[in-house]
Design a protein around this motif. Structure first.
Motif, short mmCIF file in Angstrom:
data_model
loop_
_atom_site.label_atom_id
_atom_site.label_comp_id
_atom_site.label_asym_id
_atom_site.label_seq_id
_atom_site.Cartn_x
_atom_site.Cartn_y
_atom_site.Cartn_z
N ARG A 140 4.76 3.86 -6.60
CA ARG A 140 4.96 3.37 -5.24
C ARG A 140 6.19 2.47 -5.17
NH1 ARG A 140 -0.18 0.99 -4.67
NH2 ARG A 140 -1.27 2.94 -4.96
N ILE A 141 6.32 1.59 -6.18
CA ILE A 141 7.47 0.68 -6.22
C ILE A 141 8.76 1.49 -6.33
CG2 ILE A 141 8.64 -1.06 -7.64
CD1 ILE A 141 5.86 -2.12 -8.38
N LYS A 142 8.72 2.51 -7.20
CA LYS A 142 9.92 3.34 -7.40
C LYS A 142 10.28 4.07 -6.12
CE LYS A 142 11.37 7.00 -10.47
NZ LYS A 142 10.86 7.94 -11.47
N ALA A 143 9.24 4.61 -5.44
CA ALA A 143 9.50 5.35 -4.20
C ALA A 143 10.06 4.41 -3.14
CB ALA A 143 8.21 6.00 -3.71
N ARG A 144 9.51 3.18 -3.05
CA ARG A 144 9.99 2.21 -2.08
C ARG A 144 11.45 1.88 -2.35
NH1 ARG A 144 4.86 -0.95 -1.70
NH2 ARG A 144 5.45 -1.95 -3.62
N ARG A 145 11.79 1.71 -3.66
CA ARG A 145 13.17 1.37 -4.02
C ARG A 145 14.10 2.50 -3.65
NH1 ARG A 145 12.66 -0.52 -9.40
NH2 ARG A 145 12.81 1.64 -10.05
N GLN A 146 13.65 3.74 -3.90
CA GLN A 146 14.51 4.89 -3.57
C GLN A 146 14.70 5.01 -2.07
OE1 GLN A 146 12.60 8.15 -5.53
NE2 GLN A 146 13.95 8.02 -7.28
#
Lengths: 243, 246
Positions: free
Chosen positions: A213-219
């Motif tokens: 989720r964090i990675k997706a938010r960052r992307q």
């Protein structure tokens, strides 16, 4: 290469080494001309090729040359470069380290004294240069050590280790430690858990979901920021389209 | 330059070997103080840091950017490091604004915001050193200009031109003015400690150039410690007790 030679020949001077007590562990002795109260020079026919310093200044080494006392600025040369240090032998590096250490002690004393007297320290960049030189020496020694270890064993790291789990299911690099007793006699080590129980699987999944989720938010943030940039600076959009 | 053994390639900067953890672990430095960041070699600023004309780490910067401050994000046109054309000491001409058409030297460059502060141009006036009794000195202070508001100047023409990075026949990377093809020389860069290499005279604690460049290293299959022990005549007769690594 030409630029490099030009840079070398442009007179960049360096600080840190006293001429009398350094360099090229030759059997001969170079008199230290800057210290008048020197003991008699040691005989040439000695078995040791590495000389210890002959200056007997004692506590005076914690202080600068008396001519520099009270000055607002003291001139100092450049720090030792890694490229220059890579060409020096181990003995030279060893001697240089201690010369730099004594200089660092002197500068730290000066810094503390100027703090005590509430005055600015004269030329604090000397301390940065000395620290940089010492760090460079450390790097050079480490480089050589790693090269030799790679050659002889094929390992880069000095201490072996492995990937292990902890009781929460996380995977981490565990580096081995030196113990006097084997592991099956070591009560403290046996109490440590390098495994996890089945009920932890659910939490591993939750943690994975969180990281995704964090990675997706960052992307997504990157994408929206890029869109805003393209709106504000249209030529970026044109460039990205052409690419 | 022939060497007996193949030269060791320059190794990448070593990770901290005192804690030998996974190399790809991201470092969490959010809690680090800004003053401590300057001590670490590379400055690591918080994510939404608002850059100004002050240097990060100074008292003025800390006053304006206290930890935990969150400000609206400013979007800056991304310019690659190697594409940057304007440096401190360059002569530039201002194209827009109050002082359009005037040329002056660049005193400060803030790459994070594509800013350039030009000496004496684009000024506004303010009072400094104000106390309760004294109104303060009325001085002119320059406001920063964006890169698209200034232009580099051709050295002979003294007219603004478009500039590109190109390579000379010797292989040197230079700025070339597109209109006339003349090279714009890089401004003279002073060393951070104020030393001018051409005018340097060695002090008592300085090593001479010859001694510094003198190569005394002979590669051998001994570690640093072993070489020093050999040179100092130290013989280690003690044997280490059996230890276990796990």
């Amino acid at each position: 290469m030409a630029a490099l030679c030009r840079r070398f020949t442009a007179a960049l001077r360096l600080s840190g080494a006293r001429p009398g007590s350094t360099l090229a562990g030759l059997p001969g002795l170079r008199l230290n001309l800057f210290h008048k109260n020197l003991a008699k020079a040691e005989p040439l026919h000695q078995l040791k090729f590495l000389h210890t310093t002959l200056s007997r200044k004692g506590l005076e080494e914690f202080f600068d040359d008396p001519r520099n006392w009270g000055e607002k600025t003291v001139k100092s040369g450049d720090a030792w470069n890694i490229k220059q240090l890579r060409g020096k032998s181990s003995e030279d590096l060893h001697k240089l380290w201690y010369v730099l250490l004594k200089e660092k002690n002197m500068l730290l004393t000066l810094e503390q004294e100027s703090k005590r007297q509430l005055k600015p320290m004269p030329s604090p960049e000397r301390l940065e240069k000395v620290e940089k030189s010492m760090k460079n020496i450390d790097l050079v020694v480490k480089e050589r050590e790693i090269a030799l270890r790679l050659l002889q064993t094929g390992h880069e790291k000095p201490v072996p280790g492995e990937w292990r789990h902890d009781f929460l299911g996380r995977t981490y690099w565990y580096s081995y430690k030196e113990w006097p007793i084997p592991w099956y006699l070591n009560k403290k080590y046996k109490r440590r858990k390098f495994y996890y129980l089945p009920h932890v699987d659910r939490f591993i999944r939750l943690r994975l979901e969180k990281s995704l989720r964090i990675k997706a938010r960052r992307q997504n943030l990157e994408r929206t920021r890029q869109k805003v940039l393209e709106r504000k600076f249209p030529h970026l959009a044109v460039k990205s389209q052409s690419q | 330059m022939h060497r007996a053994t193949p030269p060791t390639p320059p190794l990448p900067p070593l990770p901290s070997t005192d804690r030998l953890e996974a190399p790809e672990r991201p470092s969490r430095r959010g809690a680090m103080r800004l003053s401590a960041l300057l001590c670490a070699g590379r400055l690591r600023l918080p994510a939404g840091y608002r850059h100004g004309t002050w240097r990060p780490g100074t008292a003025a910067a800390q006053l304006r950017n206290p930890p935990g401050l969150r400000r609206r994000k400013i979007f800056v046109e991304p310019i690659a490091r190697e594409d940057w054309k304007v440096f401190r000491g360059d002569t530039v001409q201002v194209l827009t604004g109050k002082d359009a058409g005037k040329q002056a030297m660049v005193t400060q460059v803030v790459r994070a915001r594509n800013w350039v502060v030009v000496e004496g141009l684009n000024t506004h006036y303010r009072y400094v050193n104000r106390t309760t009794k004294y109104a303060g000195t009325y001085i002119a202070s320059e406001a920063p200009l964006l890169l698209n508001q200034i232009s580099l100047v051709d050295p002979e023409d003294r007219k603004p031109t478009e500039v590109e990075w190109r390579y000379t026949e010797e292989g040197e990377r230079v700025r070339v003015s597109l209109r006339s093809g003349r090279i714009i020389p890089l401004p003279l860069r002073q060393r951070w400690d104020g030393i001018v290499p051409e005018q340097w005279i060695d002090g008592p604690k300085d090593t001479t150039v010859e001694d510094a460049l003198d190569k005394t290293y002979l590669p051998s299959l001994k570690t640093f410690e072993e070489e020093i022990m050999d040179a100092m005549g130290i013989v280690e007769t003690r044997r280490a007790k059996k230890s276990y690594w796990y």
